[in-house]
Design an enzyme around this catalytic site. Structure first.
Site, PDB file in Angstrom:
ATOM      1  N   HIS A  82       1.074  -1.346   0.227  1.00  0.00           N
ATOM      2  CA  HIS A  82       0.033  -0.103  -0.558  1.00  0.00           C
ATOM      3  C   HIS A  82       0.631   0.768   0.397  1.00  0.00           C
ATOM      4  CE1 HIS A  82       0.527   1.200   4.117  1.00  0.00           C
ATOM      5  NE2 HIS A  82       1.249   0.160   4.334  1.00  0.00           N
TER       6      HIS A  82
ATOM      7  N   ASP B 119       5.842   2.542   6.714  1.00  0.00           N
ATOM      8  CA  ASP B 119       5.116   1.887   6.199  1.00  0.00           C
ATOM      9  C   ASP B 119       4.582   2.588   5.724  1.00  0.00           C
ATOM     10  OD1 ASP B 119       2.706   0.678   6.349  1.00  0.00           O
ATOM     11  OD2 ASP B 119       2.433   1.790   8.483  1.00  0.00           O
TER      12      ASP B 119
ATOM     13  N   GLU C 152      -4.914   0.651   2.163  1.00  0.00           N
ATOM     14  CA  GLU C 152      -4.881  -0.048   3.324  1.00  0.00           C
ATOM     15  C   GLU C 152      -4.904   0.737   5.096  1.00  0.00           C
ATOM     16  OE1 GLU C 152      -2.763  -2.432   6.616  1.00  0.00           O
ATOM     17  OE2 GLU C 152      -2.535  -0.240   5.832  1.00  0.00           O
ATOM     18  N   GLU C 153      -5.169   1.874   5.125  1.00  0.00           N
ATOM     19  CA  GLU C 153      -4.605   2.128   6.221  1.00  0.00           C
ATOM     20  C   GLU C 153      -6.285   2.127   6.916  1.00  0.00           C
ATOM     21  OE1 GLU C 153      -2.164   2.023   8.315  1.00  0.00           O
ATOM     22  OE2 GLU C 153      -1.177   2.724   7.598  1.00  0.00           O
TER      23      GLU C 153
ATOM     24  N   GLU D 115       4.864  -5.705   4.137  1.00  0.00           N
ATOM     25  CA  GLU D 115       4.178  -4.328   4.752  1.00  0.00           C
ATOM     26  C   GLU D 115       5.192  -4.173   5.813  1.00  0.00           C
ATOM     27  OE1 GLU D 115       2.465  -2.383   6.449  1.00  0.00           O
ATOM     28  OE2 GLU D 115      -0.010  -2.639   5.320  1.00  0.00           O
TER      29      GLU D 115
END
Length: 301
Positions: free
Chosen positions: A51, A63, A96-97, A123
């Site tokens: 992501h 991230d 994604e978050e 990830e």
């Protein structure tokens, strides 16, 4: 090798069992999707997923910008290397978050989603260190065994068990990509592509020579089993995770090189395992057909 790149937007909704479970709906989430293929390669594909969105207030260097770069490195390395017998898909998603929205939109709304058989989800739970396999999807024992051939790769059973606890307050795109894959036994969801037509932006929902069949009329990878996959993440320097400290100046160039090399090693191991699994299935089918022919000949005598 041939590389195709598309943008993808989708709207829809689905039930998530994250935390206590809830229904979620989304509109116009975006992704960048690529397909790498070789002449004569199967349409059955390995899916690399990462992501590109970040947690609010976090720059998102580890991230997950580092893994986006790693995924692009893997795609370039595979394109410049020997031809593969399976295609490779790349999903760079922007949701994604916000609880796996763009992964769902891709799985239920993009025509290439019908082709992925193995997912490698990239990830970060920290800003460096070794890459750890921390979760395996169901029925993935053969994939875990294949990781023995990937140099330097290691995993943790403890983390995997934690992620299986109902209501565990953490999650990734992996579960969504497995559960809602068009070939999954648990296929579900209410996603559709923007515009409500069942087609993609600018597309017609079809590929040249497509139709979901392999070149030369070869049979699918495995008609019966679910899509499988694994989660990998870096863990060191974990206190910067989801904070304003997750910035590019904390990323070490040497660790970035190791991250790319590790991801490439895992991808190649997965592709070798996919090839071996298909070959074994074809050999078993050939043996079954020979046995049936022998029985039929005996009965005819």
């Amino acid at each position: 090798a041939t590389l195709e790149v598309e943008s993808h937007r989708g709207s829809g909704g689905f039930y998530s069992d994250f935390l206590d479970g809830f229904a979620t709906a989304y509109q116009n989430v975006s992704s960048i999707v690529a397909r790498l293929s070789w002449p004569g390669a199967s349409r059955d594909a390995l899916l690399l997923a990462a992501h590109f969105d970040s947690f609010p207030t976090s720059p998102g260097a580890a991230d997950n910008a580092a893994n986006v770069a790693s995924a692009l490195y893997v795609l370039r390395a595979l394109a410049s290397g020997p031809a593969q017998r399976h295609s490779v898909l790349l999903l760079l998603n922007g949701g994604e978050e916000s609880l796996f929205l763009a992964a769902h939109a891709f799985a239920v709304g993009h025509r290439w989603a019908h082709d992925y058989r193995v997912v490698l989800n990239l990830e970060a739970i920290g800003a460096g260190g070794d890459q750890i396999i921390f979760q395996l999807g169901p029925e993935a024992g053969w994939l875990a065994e294949a990781m023995r051939t990937a140099p330097g790769v290691r995993g943790t059973v403890i983390a995997h068990d934690l992620f299986q606890i109902p209501g565990f307050p953490a999650g990734t795109d992996l579960k969504t990509l497995l559960k809602h894959a068009p070939r999954s036994k648990e296929d579900g969801g209410g996603g559709k592509v923007e515009g409500g037509t069942g087609k993609e932006d600018g597309g017609g929902g079809k590929e040249e020579g497509g139709g979901g069949k392999e070149e030369g009329g070869a049979r699918p990878f495995d008609d019966e089993s679910a899509v499988v996959g694994l989660d990998m993440a870096t863990l060191a320097d974990g206190y910067v995770y989801h904070t304003p400290l997750d910035s590019a100046d904390r990323m070490d160039v040497g660790e970035m090189h190791r991250l790319g090399a590790s991801t490439l090693s895992v991808a190649r191991a997965a592709l070798r395992a996919m090839e071996a699994r298909k070959a074994a299935r074809w050999a078993a089918d050939a043996a079954d057909a020979a046995a049936e022919a022998e029985v039929a000949a005996a009965q005819a005598r």
